[in-house]
Design a protein around this motif. Structure first.
Motif, mmCIF file in Angstrom:
data_model
loop_
_atom_site.group_PDB
_atom_site.id
_atom_site.type_symbol
_atom_site.label_atom_id
_atom_site.label_comp_id
_atom_site.label_asym_id
_atom_site.label_seq_id
_atom_site.Cartn_x
_atom_site.Cartn_y
_atom_site.Cartn_z
ATOM 1 N N SER A 1 5.001 -26.322 -2.847
ATOM 2 C CA SER A 1 3.635 -26.430 -3.351
ATOM 3 C C SER A 1 3.298 -27.853 -3.767
ATOM 4 N N LYS B 1 1.324 -28.252 -6.235
ATOM 5 C CA LYS B 1 1.126 -28.123 -7.677
ATOM 6 C C LYS B 1 2.401 -28.524 -8.400
ATOM 7 N N ASP C 1 2.633 -24.271 -13.384
ATOM 8 C CA ASP C 1 2.541 -23.828 -11.993
ATOM 9 C C ASP C 1 3.912 -23.383 -11.498
#
Length: 228
Positions: free
Chosen positions: A79, A81, A86
């Motif tokens: 990801s 993020k 997260d």
């Protein structure tokens, strides 16, 4: 062994395929969640999944939710993020590890090797290593945890590794950092948060299967243990 890469960015997927193939594994690629689930249904020998979180249509969170209904295959979230919350959310959804973009492909391969060791390298040719803790039978050879009533508790490779570590050393307190280093076999600046998330899942599964038994004890400010 097959490793499934799921990412809508084809360049990232193709890069990972090259490294996976070079390590002697068979790479598979899906560019959306629906195709990933279809591949899971038609390839029972997939040993690990690298799963992007942010994809059009089904997100990685949606995909792993479906996967975890009937499979404990190791999953690494990928990801963009990068915030701790997260990562915690990703691990809470059932992932075994979390890698942020941009990433080093060599680090990704190291994490893959670590997870695969946890899920498959505990089989020995000697007699089964069975530990009995408060009615739970923990079988290192078969990676099975069985309750007194004969029900099997479905654990991920990481969850089994944590439980086996604690049960192998009854009454010893392990810090989150120690658990991370022994089970994941790597260092991480978010090790405490990562262990906390997996520990929560592990406890929930044990309590659900044993009518609320509190097998794993928290020693506040120190770590975790099981009592022998």
């Amino acid at each position: 062994m097959k490793i499934l890469v799921v990412d809508d960015d084809k360049e990232i997927a193709q890069l990972l395929e090259i490294y996976i193939k070079n390590e002697g594994y068979t790479p598979l690629a899906a560019y959306n969640g629906e195709d990933a689930l279809s591949m899971m249904r038609t390839n029972s020998d997939i040993g690990l999944i690298i799963l992007d979180i942010m994809m059009p249509g089904m997100s990685g969170i949606d995909v792993i939710s479906e996967i975890r209904k009937d499979s404990q295959v190791p999953v690494i979230f990928l990801s963009a993020k990068t915030e701790d919350m997260d990562k915690i959310q990703g691990l809470s959804s059932g992932a075994d590890d979390y890698v942020t973009k941009p990433f080093n492909p060599l680090e990704m391969m190291a994490r893959i090797h670590s997870l695969l060791r946890r899920s498959s390298n505990n089989v020995t040719k000697s007699a089964p290593d069975i530990i009995d803790i408060d009615g739970l039978q923990i079988n290192k050879e078969s990676h099975e945890v069985t309750t007194e009533s004969g029900n099997k508790i479905q654990l991920t490779a990481i969850e089994f590794g944590i439980l086996h570590l604690l049960a192998s050393h009854p009454n010893r307190v392990f810090s989150a950092d120690e658990i991370f280093e022994r089970v994941w076999k790597q260092e991480s600046i978010i090790s405490a948060k990562t262990v906390m998330v997996h520990m929560s899942h592990l406890r929930d599964k044990i309590e659900e299967a044993t009518d609320g038994k509190d097998i794993i004890q928290t020693v506040w400010g120190v770590g975790y243990k099981v009592e022998g």
